[in-house]
Design a protein around this motif. Structure first.
Motif, PDB file in Angstrom:
ATOM      1  N   PHE A  14      -3.975  11.820   0.916  1.00 63.99           N
ATOM      2  CA  PHE A  14      -4.726  10.568   0.968  1.00 63.99           C
ATOM      3  C   PHE A  14      -5.660  10.588   2.183  1.00 63.99           C
ATOM      4  CE2 PHE A  14      -0.989   9.231  -1.484  1.00 63.99           C
ATOM      5  CZ  PHE A  14      -1.548   8.402  -2.432  1.00 63.99           C
ATOM      6  N   TYR A  15      -6.590   9.659   2.179  1.00 60.55           N
ATOM      7  CA  TYR A  15      -7.479   9.413   3.315  1.00 60.55           C
ATOM      8  C   TYR A  15      -7.181   7.996   3.831  1.00 60.55           C
ATOM      9  CZ  TYR A  15     -10.030  13.475   1.570  1.00 60.55           C
ATOM     10  OH  TYR A  15     -10.369  14.744   1.165  1.00 60.55           O
ATOM     11  N   GLY A  16      -7.645   7.712   5.041  1.00 61.79           N
ATOM     12  CA  GLY A  16      -7.417   6.370   5.574  1.00 61.79           C
ATOM     13  C   GLY A  16      -8.607   5.894   6.373  1.00 61.79           C
ATOM     14  N   THR A  52      -7.164   4.974   1.693  1.00 66.96           N
ATOM     15  CA  THR A  52      -6.253   3.837   1.845  1.00 66.96           C
ATOM     16  C   THR A  52      -6.700   2.966   3.010  1.00 66.96           C
ATOM     17  OG1 THR A  52      -4.791   5.104   3.295  1.00 66.96           O
ATOM     18  CG2 THR A  52      -4.317   5.150   0.926  1.00 66.96           C
ATOM     19  N   HIS A  53      -6.581   1.665   2.801  1.00 64.15           N
ATOM     20  CA  HIS A  53      -6.947   0.714   3.838  1.00 64.15           C
ATOM     21  C   HIS A  53      -5.894   0.761   4.951  1.00 64.15           C
ATOM     22  CE1 HIS A  53      -9.563  -2.336   5.152  1.00 64.15           C
ATOM     23  NE2 HIS A  53      -9.041  -3.390   4.586  1.00 64.15           N
ATOM     24  N   HIS A  54      -6.375   0.477   6.180  1.00 60.73           N
ATOM     25  CA  HIS A  54      -5.471   0.393   7.323  1.00 60.73           C
ATOM     26  C   HIS A  54      -4.769   1.724   7.600  1.00 60.73           C
ATOM     27  CE1 HIS A  54      -5.435  -3.761   5.356  1.00 60.73           C
ATOM     28  NE2 HIS A  54      -6.225  -3.890   6.396  1.00 60.73           N
ATOM     29  N   LEU A  55      -5.538   2.805   7.471  1.00 60.44           N
ATOM     30  CA  LEU A  55      -5.102   4.139   7.915  1.00 60.44           C
ATOM     31  C   LEU A  55      -3.733   4.561   7.359  1.00 60.44           C
ATOM     32  CD1 LEU A  55      -6.134   6.530   9.422  1.00 60.44           C
ATOM     33  CD2 LEU A  55      -5.568   5.464  11.589  1.00 60.44           C
ATOM     34  N   GLY A  56      -3.604   4.393   6.042  1.00 62.55           N
ATOM     35  CA  GLY A  56      -2.373   4.885   5.417  1.00 62.55           C
ATOM     36  C   GLY A  56      -1.196   3.950   5.533  1.00 62.55           C
ATOM     37  N   THR A  77       0.842  -1.211   0.000  1.00 58.58           N
ATOM     38  CA  THR A  77       0.000   0.000   0.000  1.00 58.58           C
ATOM     39  C   THR A  77       0.868   1.249   0.000  1.00 58.58           C
ATOM     40  OG1 THR A  77      -1.725  -1.175   1.231  1.00 58.58           O
ATOM     41  CG2 THR A  77      -1.824   1.236   1.251  1.00 58.58           C
ATOM     42  N   SER A  78       1.902   1.256   0.820  1.00 63.70           N
ATOM     43  CA  SER A  78       2.759   2.443   0.955  1.00 63.70           C
ATOM     44  C   SER A  78       3.504   2.723  -0.340  1.00 63.70           C
ATOM     45  CB  SER A  78       3.751   2.235   2.111  1.00 63.70           C
ATOM     46  OG  SER A  78       3.044   1.935   3.301  1.00 63.70           O
ATOM     47  N   SER A  92      -1.919   7.939  15.971  1.00 65.66           N
ATOM     48  CA  SER A  92      -0.824   8.342  15.085  1.00 65.66           C
ATOM     49  C   SER A  92      -1.364   8.699  13.700  1.00 65.66           C
ATOM     50  CB  SER A  92       0.209   7.209  15.011  1.00 65.66           C
ATOM     51  OG  SER A  92       1.247   7.514  14.107  1.00 65.66           O
ATOM     52  N   GLY A  93      -2.258   7.873  13.192  1.00 65.09           N
ATOM     53  CA  GLY A  93      -2.854   8.143  11.883  1.00 65.09           C
ATOM     54  C   GLY A  93      -3.664   9.423  11.873  1.00 65.09           C
TER      55      GLY A  93
END
Lengths: 233, 233
Positions: free
Chosen positions: B157-159, B109-113, B86-87, B172-173
């Motif tokens: 991006f969004y998460g 994005t899945h799993h908060l970035g 993803t990253s 943190s996200g």
């Protein structure tokens, strides 16, 4: 590390003759994983010596991210590949049973455990189900060979605060590992100012981080004194 | 996605005829990166439609972690490989200039970035120096082609909150993306209870997370209403 017997001899010399308070290894040995049998004596010896191993990521741009490409672009091999590499090395060590053999082993991971704190939820419930996603019998067998849940071993690692000022990530790492397993570190001298910038940013993040003065004293100094067995005047 | 023209037509049908409020893509297309020119119309169209793209990781066990091995062991391809994947996809999109072309594009994005919040420090000062570590002229050229710092695009991006209860990672996200860019999500139904467990754990983490009631209301509901342009009675 490509000659484990020589590595053992050099560790002894560094510690006994030169006063080293630990040793550093990389997350792979010329591309080989650290859970291979020939490296077990290294971990055994450092557990016996009761001194830490620092683990630093290593991964070149030639590890491509897509099948049709010959290299990783835009420094992504460094920005994300290094933490991935560290996390995989930690996982391989966990499933090799190194912490069952040496419960007191101290491995200090660079960058506060890399992906581990943020992925706590994936590791926890996710790796408890190891074997359910895979048709490789080694996976389920590895889980069955451990005495505790995988997540419990990931918490046995230590981490340094070299996150370049990301205070919220430091809070996350502290919440995951606990204050006894976090050590102050800055990645000096690898900033554009050759060091002062990262020190300044990391101290600012330490100050901003929501935690007790006692915990911060452990991170700044107490844990290093204990783990490196420093005898100061 | 292996037929971008057909994908465009299906997007239109799903949105206009079936009432879809967005589309989901994976982080690669049969192993090809999303920054290839043939996928640009997909991003352009969704920006034009002012609806989100959900981005889900995809990576099999056959992506080996060490040169001498044929597969990734112990589900590490899933636990850490998915967030890495993803990253990297996010990084490739950033350097392709997609957000300069479409500043309003919404990619959730899945799993908060994935690795982005924890790696904020690496991305920030680190990718500002793109080109300094590499002998590939494409790297420096990509940086020079952007209007803003790389880190600024990663924040666009969004998460979702699908972190399986890791409250400190959610904090943190949230600190990285801000409350307008985080949406409630649980990964339902992929827990041993087929759904209720992850919902319960994620709500518990939402409640434990230190943030304002206003921010939590945005995450639970407000951002989805706005971004999916929901018209409720």
């Amino acid at each position: 590390m490509n000659n484990p017997d020589a590595a053992l001899a050099e560790m002894e010399r560094a510690i006994d003759d030169l006063g080293a308070t630990g040793v550093q290894i990389f997350t792979n040995v010329n591309g080989r994983p650290l859970d291979r049998p020939e490296y077990q004596p290294i971990f055994a010896r450092m557990a016996e010596r009761r001194l830490p191993i620092w683990m630093h990521p290593a991964r070149p741009a030639t590890v491509a991210d897509y099948a049709g490409e010959s290299r990783s672009k835009y420094d992504l091999w460094w920005a994300f590949g290094w933490p991935y590499e560290t996390s995989v090395a930690m996982g391989r060590l966990v499933f090799s049973g190194v912490f069952d053999r040496h419960p007191g082993l101290v491995i200090i991971t660079h960058h506060l455990g890399a992906m581990i704190p943020f992925c706590e939820g994936r590791i926890g419930g996710g790796l408890d189900q190891l074997g359910a996603r895979s048709d490789d019998p080694d996976d389920g067998a590895a889980l069955g060979g451990l005495k505790r849940r995988p997540i419990d071993y990931f918490r046995m690692f230590y981490g340094d605060t070299a996150l370049f000022g990301a205070w919220h990530a430091m809070e996350s790492g502290l919440a995951f590992f606990g204050a006894d397993h976090v050590l102050f570190g800055t990645d000096f001298p690898f900033d554009p100012e050759k060091g002062p910038g990262f020190i300044r940013d990391t101290i600012a993040a330490m100050e901003r981080m929501r935690s007790s003065d006692l915990d911060k004293a452990k991170i700044y100094e107490g844990n290093a004194r204990r783990l490196l067995r420093l005898k100061l005047g």
